[in-house]
Design a protein around this motif. Structure first.
Motif, short mmCIF file in Angstrom:
data_model
loop_
_atom_site.label_atom_id
_atom_site.label_comp_id
_atom_site.label_asym_id
_atom_site.label_seq_id
_atom_site.Cartn_x
_atom_site.Cartn_y
_atom_site.Cartn_z
N ALA A 109 119.93 -52.48 23.47
CA ALA A 109 121.09 -53.25 23.01
C ALA A 109 121.65 -54.04 24.19
O ALA A 109 121.69 -53.54 25.32
CB ALA A 109 122.16 -52.33 22.44
N ASP A 110 122.07 -55.28 23.93
CA ASP A 110 122.64 -56.15 24.96
C ASP A 110 124.12 -56.35 24.68
O ASP A 110 124.51 -56.70 23.56
CB ASP A 110 121.93 -57.49 24.98
CG ASP A 110 120.50 -57.40 25.44
OD1 ASP A 110 120.26 -56.70 26.45
OD2 ASP A 110 119.61 -57.99 24.81
N LEU A 111 124.93 -56.16 25.71
CA LEU A 111 126.36 -56.37 25.61
C LEU A 111 126.82 -57.26 26.76
O LEU A 111 126.28 -57.19 27.87
CB LEU A 111 127.13 -55.03 25.67
CG LEU A 111 126.83 -53.99 24.59
CD1 LEU A 111 125.66 -53.10 24.97
CD2 LEU A 111 128.06 -53.13 24.32
N SER A 112 127.81 -58.09 26.50
CA SER A 112 128.43 -58.93 27.53
C SER A 112 129.88 -58.49 27.71
O SER A 112 130.59 -58.29 26.73
CB SER A 112 128.41 -60.41 27.13
OG SER A 112 127.10 -60.93 27.15
N VAL A 113 130.30 -58.36 28.96
CA VAL A 113 131.65 -57.90 29.24
C VAL A 113 132.29 -58.78 30.30
O VAL A 113 131.62 -59.46 31.08
CB VAL A 113 131.67 -56.43 29.71
CG1 VAL A 113 131.05 -55.53 28.65
CG2 VAL A 113 130.93 -56.28 31.04
N SER A 114 133.62 -58.75 30.32
CA SER A 114 134.38 -59.48 31.33
C SER A 114 134.34 -58.73 32.66
O SER A 114 133.59 -57.76 32.82
CB SER A 114 135.81 -59.67 30.84
OG SER A 114 136.57 -60.45 31.75
#
Length: 375
Positions: free
Chosen positions: A278-283
């Protein structure tokens, strides 16, 4: 015979001028010299055709806050929004950088500002290709009104009944810069050059689940979530507020990989296991949020939690010493987190879809959790 009447000997005039200066008193000579300097000034209209006599200020951007220590600005940055505040912290002017010019080596932005002291704040990545909703928003400041503390950059989020604040998008890259400059006054047409260092505020996290049995794993069976209160950034890149953002996966899929069971359960057998990623983008990831930046994974088929509130930052920092050794550069925790913008964490599941919570791979490095007491 040559006509000598058209020739003039300059010597008599030269000696008469020399005698004139010798007999001139000091005050008269000083006044004459001042007049000559005034006439030769860049601001005198007589010399308008002699070239550009205005002072110029140029700002260059560098993004080398990465683990290669190399400037990646030309290859990564798509847009620049630069905000100038005066010495009292009041907004003066905004400058925009767009287009192919940013990808050219040595790109410089000219600052059309009066001489003085300014605080410059840059957010790079607010304007992208238009294919997706922009990831961050900076409200348009008002000249003479907006203060430095009011300049904030906010993650664009969504809301539903399950998650009051969430983001399930692949975030466009965002970069921040902040510096004070003194723009000198000049009457000789000088040019002054400054450099602003940027920090990347977006991160990509890939979570991999590998099962040690031969059972197939369906990606849609698993849900992934990271939570942290890091959706709003101040002008100096500090975090603002305590609103918790739920980061959900924007992509997931299945994969097959070989793994040695020796690393997991003590046997040397090499097996091929099913996996889900799974790919997630975060600040921005902050070192002082070690206990707030938390990962959870759940099994929607059984309704069970597989991984609950894992402190990702603590795990990520366990690999910092390798990079310090590899690059001979000692880093603070925050510098490491700012330089590293991609993380890969691999968790191993048993036949019951439960996490074998004795080890974890971060990038390609095995972390034995029992040794660190992070369970």
């Amino acid at each position: 015979m040559a006509d000598l009447s058209l020739r003039r000997d300059p010597a008599p005039n030269f000696y008469r001028m020399l005698n004139y200066f010798k007999n001139m008193n000091y005050k008269t000579f000083l006044a004459l010299a001042t007049s000559v300097l005034t006439l030769s000034s860049c601001n005198n209209p007589v010399f308008d055709d002699e070239g550009d006599c205005e002072v110029h200020y140029y700002l260059r951007f560098v993004y080398d806050m990465n683990l290669k220590w190399a400037d990646a600005f030309p290859s990564e940055v798509n847009s620049v929004n630069l905000y100038a505040f005066n010495s009292n912290g009041i907004f003066v002017k905004e400058f925009l950088g767009r287009g192919d010019a940013l990808s050219q080596a040595g790109y410089e932005m000219e600052l059309d500002l009066d001489p003085g002291t300014y605080q410059l704040v840059a957010w790079c990545g607010l304007d992208n290709d238009g294919k997706e909703m922009e990831s961050f928003t900076v409200p348009t400041p008002e000249p003479g009104v907006t203060t430095l503390d009011e300049l904030t950059c906010t993650l664009n989020t969504l809301s539903n009944s399950q998650y009051p604040v969430y983001s399930d998008s692949r975030l466009y890259f965002m970069y921040h810069g902040n510096m004070e400059v003194e723009l000198p006054d000049s009457q000789d047409g000088s040019s002054y050059y400054y450099t602003m260092a940027l920090t990347k505020d977006t991160n990509h996290i890939r979570i991999i689940l590998q099962q040690l049995s031969a059972e197939d794993m369906e990606p849609d069976r698993f849900g992934f979530r990271i939570t942290d209160a890091n959706g709003e950034l101040a002008y100096n890149n500090d975090l603002l507020g305590d609103t918790k953002v739920n980061y959900l996966e924007w992509a997931k899929g299945s994969a097959l990989a070989g793994v040695s069971k020796k690393d997991i359960v003590g046997t040397s057998e090499l097996v091929y296991v099913n996996g889900v990623y799974a790919d997630l983008s975060v600040s921005r990831i902050m070192a002082d949020h070690k206990n707030e930046f938390l990962l959870s994974v759940y099994d929607s088929k059984k309704g069970d939690d597989i991984i609950v509130d894992i402190p990702v930052i603590q795990y990520a920092l366990l690999s910092k010493d390798y990079y310090e050794l590899a690059y001979n550069h000692v880093m603070t925790d925050q510098e490491f987190l700012d330089r590293e913008d991609e993380y890969v964490l691999t968790f191993f599941l048993d036949e019951n879809i439960k996490w074998v919570s004795t080890s974890i791979l971060i990038h390609s490095w095995r972390i034995v959790l029992d040794e660190y007491g992070l369970q």
